[in-house]
Scaffold this active site. Structure first.
Site, PDB file in Angstrom:
ATOM      1  N   GLY A   6       9.965   7.961 -30.569  1.00  0.00           N
ATOM      2  CA  GLY A   6      10.192   6.617 -30.900  1.00  0.00           C
ATOM      3  C   GLY A   6       9.723   5.831 -29.797  1.00  0.00           C
ATOM      4  O   GLY A   6       9.179   4.861 -29.963  1.00  0.00           O
ATOM      5  N   ARG A  36     -15.335   7.540 -30.238  1.00  0.00           N
ATOM      6  CA  ARG A  36     -14.176   7.494 -31.048  1.00  0.00           C
ATOM      7  C   ARG A  36     -12.961   6.669 -30.341  1.00  0.00           C
ATOM      8  O   ARG A  36     -12.133   6.147 -31.300  1.00  0.00           O
ATOM      9  CB  ARG A  36     -13.557   9.028 -31.129  1.00  0.00           C
ATOM     10  CG  ARG A  36     -14.622   9.830 -31.879  1.00  0.00           C
ATOM     11  CD  ARG A  36     -14.314  11.263 -31.723  1.00  0.00           C
ATOM     12  NE  ARG A  36     -15.767  12.038 -32.300  1.00  0.00           N
ATOM     13  CZ  ARG A  36     -16.043  13.125 -32.170  1.00  0.00           C
ATOM     14  NH1 ARG A  36     -15.321  14.186 -31.211  1.00  0.00           N
ATOM     15  NH2 ARG A  36     -17.063  13.829 -32.971  1.00  0.00           N
ATOM     16  N   HIS A  45     -10.104  13.504 -23.952  1.00  0.00           N
ATOM     17  CA  HIS A  45     -10.571  13.295 -25.399  1.00  0.00           C
ATOM     18  C   HIS A  45     -10.265  12.006 -25.986  1.00  0.00           C
ATOM     19  O   HIS A  45     -10.967  11.034 -26.506  1.00  0.00           O
ATOM     20  CB  HIS A  45     -10.182  14.234 -26.342  1.00  0.00           C
ATOM     21  CG  HIS A  45     -11.142  15.633 -25.968  1.00  0.00           C
ATOM     22  ND1 HIS A  45     -11.440  16.588 -27.197  1.00  0.00           N
ATOM     23  CD2 HIS A  45     -11.927  15.777 -25.152  1.00  0.00           C
ATOM     24  CE1 HIS A  45     -12.111  17.383 -26.781  1.00  0.00           C
ATOM     25  NE2 HIS A  45     -12.456  17.182 -25.204  1.00  0.00           N
ATOM     26  N   ASN A  46      -8.949  11.485 -25.677  1.00  0.00           N
ATOM     27  CA  ASN A  46      -8.482  10.186 -26.134  1.00  0.00           C
ATOM     28  C   ASN A  46      -8.431   9.215 -25.282  1.00  0.00           C
ATOM     29  O   ASN A  46      -7.672   7.896 -25.666  1.00  0.00           O
ATOM     30  CB  ASN A  46      -6.927  10.433 -26.823  1.00  0.00           C
ATOM     31  CG  ASN A  46      -7.013  11.788 -27.683  1.00  0.00           C
ATOM     32  OD1 ASN A  46      -6.326  12.745 -27.556  1.00  0.00           O
ATOM     33  ND2 ASN A  46      -7.974  11.591 -28.801  1.00  0.00           N
ATOM     34  N   GLY A  52      14.741  10.677 -26.376  1.00  0.00           N
ATOM     35  CA  GLY A  52      15.331  12.000 -26.688  1.00  0.00           C
ATOM     36  C   GLY A  52      14.094  12.940 -27.076  1.00  0.00           C
ATOM     37  O   GLY A  52      14.130  14.175 -26.759  1.00  0.00           O
ATOM     38  N   ARG A  90      15.106  15.803 -24.884  1.00  0.00           N
ATOM     39  CA  ARG A  90      15.826  16.902 -25.738  1.00  0.00           C
ATOM     40  C   ARG A  90      14.968  18.148 -26.046  1.00  0.00           C
ATOM     41  O   ARG A  90      15.350  18.709 -26.664  1.00  0.00           O
ATOM     42  CB  ARG A  90      16.658  16.046 -26.631  1.00  0.00           C
ATOM     43  CG  ARG A  90      17.584  14.984 -26.377  1.00  0.00           C
ATOM     44  CD  ARG A  90      18.160  14.362 -27.364  1.00  0.00           C
ATOM     45  NE  ARG A  90      19.256  13.670 -26.644  1.00  0.00           N
ATOM     46  CZ  ARG A  90      19.820  12.268 -27.347  1.00  0.00           C
ATOM     47  NH1 ARG A  90      19.314  12.241 -28.569  1.00  0.00           N
ATOM     48  NH2 ARG A  90      20.527  11.645 -26.798  1.00  0.00           N
ATOM     49  N   ASP A 123      14.916   5.562 -22.288  1.00  0.00           N
ATOM     50  CA  ASP A 123      16.105   5.109 -22.909  1.00  0.00           C
ATOM     51  C   ASP A 123      17.268   6.035 -22.195  1.00  0.00           C
ATOM     52  O   ASP A 123      17.016   6.771 -21.293  1.00  0.00           O
ATOM     53  CB  ASP A 123      16.128   5.215 -24.588  1.00  0.00           C
ATOM     54  CG  ASP A 123      16.252   6.664 -25.054  1.00  0.00           C
ATOM     55  OD1 ASP A 123      16.398   7.543 -24.231  1.00  0.00           O
ATOM     56  OD2 ASP A 123      16.246   6.717 -26.248  1.00  0.00           O
ATOM     57  N   HIS A 124      18.503   5.951 -22.939  1.00  0.00           N
ATOM     58  CA  HIS A 124      19.588   6.568 -22.036  1.00  0.00           C
ATOM     59  C   HIS A 124      19.539   8.175 -22.250  1.00  0.00           C
ATOM     60  O   HIS A 124      20.405   8.598 -21.526  1.00  0.00           O
ATOM     61  CB  HIS A 124      20.867   6.029 -23.046  1.00  0.00           C
ATOM     62  CG  HIS A 124      20.806   6.380 -24.397  1.00  0.00           C
ATOM     63  ND1 HIS A 124      20.274   5.241 -25.304  1.00  0.00           N
ATOM     64  CD2 HIS A 124      21.600   7.297 -25.083  1.00  0.00           C
ATOM     65  CE1 HIS A 124      20.300   5.871 -26.535  1.00  0.00           C
ATOM     66  NE2 HIS A 124      21.072   6.914 -26.369  1.00  0.00           N
TER      67      HIS A 124
END
Ligand code: RB5
Length: 149
Positions: A74, A140, A102-103, A70, A113, A12-13
């Site tokens: 999100g 898993r 692992h994932n 940031g 930020r 994002d910005h």
């Protein structure tokens, strides 16, 4: 270049300079970079950019994706709503390595930020060079995929 060495970047910005630094860094490592912006610092909505990058990964057009906002939180949440995407937000290199080992994460989120450019690029390197270990971890990850069904 094949999709296996193609990586999508978005932000994002709040994270444009870091995204551009990552783009230059991973291109120098031999990745084909698909940088889908944005290019202006006008305020914009991270869910749109997280989704757009995630769709490139989920479709198979790009093997991996890196998204930045940031905090990284999100845009990570938005990316993870796209079926087939496993995105982790990392502020350390250990986590960045482990989300792949692992994932089997196919996307990394960073907070512009939260981490400086130097650490961010080390996190990116840890993410890009780690490999999924399979075995019990595959079981898993299959359980995670089942949650999407
Ligand atoms: C934008 O101000 C900020 O909310 C966004 O970049 C991100 O931190 C959201 O998770």
């Amino acid at each position: 270049m094949t999709a296996a060495r193609r990586i999508v970047l978005s932000s994002d910005h709040a994270a444009i300079p870091l995204r551009q630094a990552i783009a230059a860094h991973v291109a120098a490592k031999g990745w084909e970079v698909v940088d889908i912006g944005p290019t202006t610092t006008e305020s914009t909505d991270y869910p749109r950019h997280g989704e757009a990058a995630a769709r490139r990964v989920a479709s198979g057009d790009c093997a991996l994706g890196i998204v930045v906002c940031g905090t990284g939180q999100g845009i990570m949440m938005a990316a993870n709503k796209v079926k087939g995407v496993r995105c982790g937000v990392c502020a350390d290199t250990f986590s960045a390595r482990m989300i792949r080992a692992h994932n089997d994460a196919n996307m990394l989120a960073l907070g512009a930020r939260v981490v400086g450019e130097g650490l961010a690029l080390e996190i990116v390197d840890a993410f890009l060079t780690a490999e999924f270990e399979g075995g019990r971890h595959a079981t898993r990850v299959a359980m995670i995929k089942a949650l999407e069904a």
